[in-house]
Design an enzyme around this catalytic site. Structure first.
Site, PDB file in Angstrom:
ATOM      1  CG  ASN A 200     116.278   4.710  31.804  1.00  0.00           C
ATOM      2  OD1 ASN A 200     116.666   5.471  30.943  1.00  0.00           O
ATOM      3  ND2 ASN A 200     117.118   3.979  32.537  1.00  0.00           N
ATOM      4  CD  GLU A 201     119.441   4.012  29.387  1.00  0.00           C
ATOM      5  OE1 GLU A 201     119.952   3.471  30.391  1.00  0.00           O
ATOM      6  OE2 GLU A 201     119.916   5.032  28.863  1.00  0.00           O
ATOM      7  CD  GLU A 202     113.004  -2.013  31.955  1.00  0.00           C
ATOM      8  OE1 GLU A 202     113.717  -3.033  31.919  1.00  0.00           O
ATOM      9  OE2 GLU A 202     112.531  -1.565  33.011  1.00  0.00           O
TER      10      GLU A 202
END
Length: 245
Positions: A200-202
């Site tokens: 998620n959302e790195e």
């Protein structure tokens, strides 16, 4: 199987698949297996089930695999695995198919925390939330932004809710791989899970070659544990802000 006794063991594995009424629809066994003390081994079984009832969002039919371990004529361990029988397919032009039928996914991002109880959610509240989402017209949940509690997936199995099951951290060191392996082995028997999210959302690896290499490596590793489902990752968009969709 792992032999945690203080001596070498010889044993039989007996397995049966039962439907929701308790009727046995397939069975098999492995006899005269042996393990030295402290050793472990993985055994694979294949079953042929004739005309099974399929799991779907309208009729979430569940089966159970019962495993019995016998040694010295005595039952020394038992385990029950709940699962569903169904097919899933993503087509780049036509979309998602469940059991060969086109289905439009209407999903919601479901954060585990809940008003008044935080993340310590009673099992009954998990079921309540899934039921309410279905009333609102949703047929899928994204487990934002981490692996969900097993009780949520159990509720989705029983009630007929599709799941995008989300891993949290992206990376290619041993800790990342270990977390990914445990997460997938824990959840892969749930028929509600139709898609894996690798992370998620790195922001630091979004939209660049490093991210592409990390994602490709993680997917190659993850396919060792489940090659029947597709993979994706949650991307925030511009790498600066992280809007919720």
């Amino acid at each position: 199987m792992k032999n945690e006794s203080l001596k070498n063991s010889t044993f039989n594995i007996e397995e049966s698949i039962v439907d929701s009424s308790g009727k046995t629809i397939a069975s098999g066994s492995k006899k005269n297996l042996s393990l030295r003390t402290g050793n472990q081994e993985e055994y694979v079984s294949r079953f042929k089930v004739i005309n099974p009832k399929l799991w779907s969002i309208e009729t979430p039919y569940l089966h159970t695999l019962k495993t019995v371990l016998r040694s010295g004529g005595k039952i020394v361990d038992t385990y029950e695995t709940t699962f569903g029988i169904r097919t899933v397919r993503f087509d780049p032009n036509e979309g998602f198919f469940l059991n060969g039928k086109h289905l439009k996914i209407k999903g919601t991002a479901d954060h585990q925390d809940h008003a008044g109880v935080g993340i310590a959610i009673p099992d009954a509240l998990q079921e309540f939330r899934v039921k309410q989402l279905k009333v609102l017209g949703s047929n899928a949940i994204r487990t934002a932004h981490n692996p969900p509690s097993p009780e949520l997936l159990d509720a989705c199995d029983r009630l007929g809710m599709l799941v995008l099951d989300e891993n949290r951290l992206m990376g290619i060191n041993q800790e990342h791989f270990d977390c990914l392996e445990r997460f997938m082995k824990r959840d892969r028997n749930h028929p509600s899970v139709v898609l894996w999210s690798l992370g998620n959302e790195e922001w630091g690896i979004e939209s660049n070659i490093k991210g592409a290499r990390v994602g490709t490596t993680m997917q190659a590793f993850a396919e060792r544990f489940d090659s029947s489902r597709a993979f994706t990752a949650a991307i925030s968009g511009d790498g600066i802000t992280a809007p919720e969709w």
